[in-house]
Write a protein that holds these residues in place. Structure first.
Motif, short mmCIF file in Angstrom:
data_model
loop_
_atom_site.label_atom_id
_atom_site.label_comp_id
_atom_site.label_asym_id
_atom_site.label_seq_id
_atom_site.Cartn_x
_atom_site.Cartn_y
_atom_site.Cartn_z
N ALA A 256 2.35 1.84 -3.42
CA ALA A 256 1.33 2.42 -4.29
C ALA A 256 1.15 3.91 -4.01
O ALA A 256 1.02 4.72 -4.95
CB ALA A 256 0.00 1.68 -4.12
N ARG A 257 1.17 4.30 -2.74
CA ARG A 257 1.04 5.71 -2.38
C ARG A 257 2.21 6.53 -2.91
O ARG A 257 2.03 7.66 -3.37
CB ARG A 257 0.93 5.85 -0.86
CG ARG A 257 -0.39 5.34 -0.31
CD ARG A 257 -0.43 5.39 1.22
NE ARG A 257 -0.22 6.75 1.69
CZ ARG A 257 0.42 7.05 2.82
NH1 ARG A 257 0.93 6.11 3.60
NH2 ARG A 257 0.56 8.31 3.19
N ILE B 151 4.13 5.79 -5.56
CA ILE B 151 3.99 5.88 -7.02
C ILE B 151 2.98 6.96 -7.38
O ILE B 151 3.21 7.80 -8.26
CB ILE B 151 3.61 4.51 -7.63
CG1 ILE B 151 4.79 3.53 -7.50
CG2 ILE B 151 3.19 4.67 -9.09
CD1 ILE B 151 4.43 2.08 -7.85
N GLU B 152 1.85 6.96 -6.71
CA GLU B 152 0.80 7.95 -6.98
C GLU B 152 1.32 9.37 -6.72
O GLU B 152 1.09 10.29 -7.52
CB GLU B 152 -0.41 7.66 -6.10
CG GLU B 152 -1.55 8.64 -6.27
CD GLU B 152 -2.71 8.33 -5.34
OE1 GLU B 152 -3.23 9.29 -4.73
OE2 GLU B 152 -3.08 7.16 -5.21
N ALA B 153 2.03 9.57 -5.61
CA ALA B 153 2.55 10.90 -5.27
C ALA B 153 3.58 11.36 -6.30
O ALA B 153 3.58 12.53 -6.72
CB ALA B 153 3.17 10.87 -3.88
N TRP B 154 4.46 10.46 -6.73
CA TRP B 154 5.47 10.83 -7.73
C TRP B 154 4.81 11.18 -9.06
O TRP B 154 5.22 12.13 -9.72
CB TRP B 154 6.49 9.70 -7.89
CG TRP B 154 7.80 10.04 -7.24
CD1 TRP B 154 8.98 10.31 -7.88
CD2 TRP B 154 8.07 10.19 -5.85
NE1 TRP B 154 9.96 10.61 -6.95
CE2 TRP B 154 9.42 10.54 -5.70
CE3 TRP B 154 7.29 10.07 -4.69
CZ2 TRP B 154 10.01 10.76 -4.46
CZ3 TRP B 154 7.87 10.28 -3.46
CH2 TRP B 154 9.22 10.63 -3.35
N ARG B 155 3.78 10.44 -9.44
CA ARG B 155 3.07 10.75 -10.69
C ARG B 155 2.39 12.11 -10.60
O ARG B 155 2.45 12.91 -11.54
CB ARG B 155 2.03 9.67 -10.99
CG ARG B 155 2.66 8.43 -11.52
CD ARG B 155 1.81 7.76 -12.60
NE ARG B 155 2.66 6.76 -13.22
CZ ARG B 155 2.74 5.50 -12.83
NH1 ARG B 155 1.98 5.06 -11.85
NH2 ARG B 155 3.57 4.67 -13.42
N ARG B 156 1.77 12.36 -9.47
CA ARG B 156 1.06 13.63 -9.27
C ARG B 156 2.05 14.80 -9.37
O ARG B 156 1.72 15.85 -9.92
CB ARG B 156 0.36 13.60 -7.91
CG ARG B 156 -0.57 14.74 -7.64
CD ARG B 156 -1.38 14.58 -6.35
NE ARG B 156 -0.54 14.30 -5.18
CZ ARG B 156 -0.53 13.13 -4.51
NH1 ARG B 156 -1.32 12.14 -4.89
NH2 ARG B 156 0.25 12.96 -3.47
N ASP C 114 0.84 -1.21 0.00
CA ASP C 114 0.00 0.00 0.00
C ASP C 114 0.87 1.26 0.00
O ASP C 114 0.56 2.24 -0.68
CB ASP C 114 -0.93 0.02 1.21
CG ASP C 114 -2.03 -1.02 1.12
OD1 ASP C 114 -2.33 -1.52 0.01
OD2 ASP C 114 -2.60 -1.35 2.19
N VAL D 80 5.03 11.63 0.87
CA VAL D 80 3.91 11.95 -0.02
C VAL D 80 3.39 13.35 0.26
O VAL D 80 2.78 13.97 -0.52
CB VAL D 80 2.76 10.91 0.06
CG1 VAL D 80 3.25 9.55 -0.39
CG2 VAL D 80 2.13 10.84 1.41
N SER E 19 1.85 0.02 -10.86
CA SER E 19 0.93 0.27 -11.97
C SER E 19 1.43 1.39 -12.87
O SER E 19 2.24 2.21 -12.48
CB SER E 19 -0.45 0.65 -11.41
OG SER E 19 -0.33 1.83 -10.64
N GLY E 20 0.90 1.38 -14.08
CA GLY E 20 1.26 2.41 -15.05
C GLY E 20 2.64 2.17 -15.63
O GLY E 20 3.31 1.19 -15.32
#
Length: 173
Positions: free
Chosen positions: A32-33, A35-40, A29, A173, A73-74
């Motif tokens: 995943a957080r 990865i999401e923060a880096w993408r954002r 988890d 994050v 993901s992605g």
């Protein structure tokens, strides 16, 4: 300064019971957080995959275990494949890619805390990168005579003493 997120060996093969008892059930988890923060933020993301050469390994190319876990993901900005512990000794050359893209810092997360993640973190520092180790976005397995939690604590103490910063996902994050 740009910081790349290096996601090390978050592969399905580590779900094989042959590895034994693991620690930190929240690791995926937290990966995943991150990865999401880096993408954002639009910062670079590197996925690293271990392509084991050991016969019968759950991480061998062509096996289901070689695939990334669903939290990875992605598309990454770079995919590195390796057969050894350090992500800096894979293909393509991670150090060259980071320098080409003017990346001065790395955040390391993934599997296993005290093996490929720690080795990647140490080499990153040796190469001059500002290294941050996302401890709660890693996990490892018990070894004879020492628990996974003890191994993680030892890794954190060693890295914090001389190789960089040890942080929690919430701080990153």
């Amino acid at each position: 300064m740009s910081r790349a997120l290096i996601v090390v060996d978050v592969q399905r093969g580590f779900e094989d019971p042959a590895w034994g008892r693991r620690n930190n059930p929240a690791a995926e988890d937290n990966v995943a957080r991150l990865i999401e923060a880096w993408r954002r933020r639009g910062e670079p993301i590197v996925f690293v995959r271990h392509d084991s050469r050991t016969p019968g390994s759950p991480l061998a190319p062509g096996t289901p275990g070689n695939a990334f876990h669903e939290v990875v993901s992605g598309e990454p900005d770079l995919l590195v494949t390796k057969t050894v512990h350090s992500s800096f000794h894979g293909t393509p050359d991670l150090d060259a890619w980071l320098r080409l893209h003017h990346v001065g810092g790395v955040v390391v997360c993934g599997i296993q805390t005290n093996m490929c993640c720690e080795t990647t973190a140490r080499v990153a520092d040796d190469l001059g990168y500002d290294m941050t180790f996302a401890l709660d976005a890693t996990y490892t397995f018990d070894l004879p005579g020492i628990s996974a939690d003890e191994l993680a604590r030892a890794t954190a103490a060693t890295l914090a003493a001389d190789f960089g910063t040890v942080a929690k996902t919430d701080e990153l994050v």
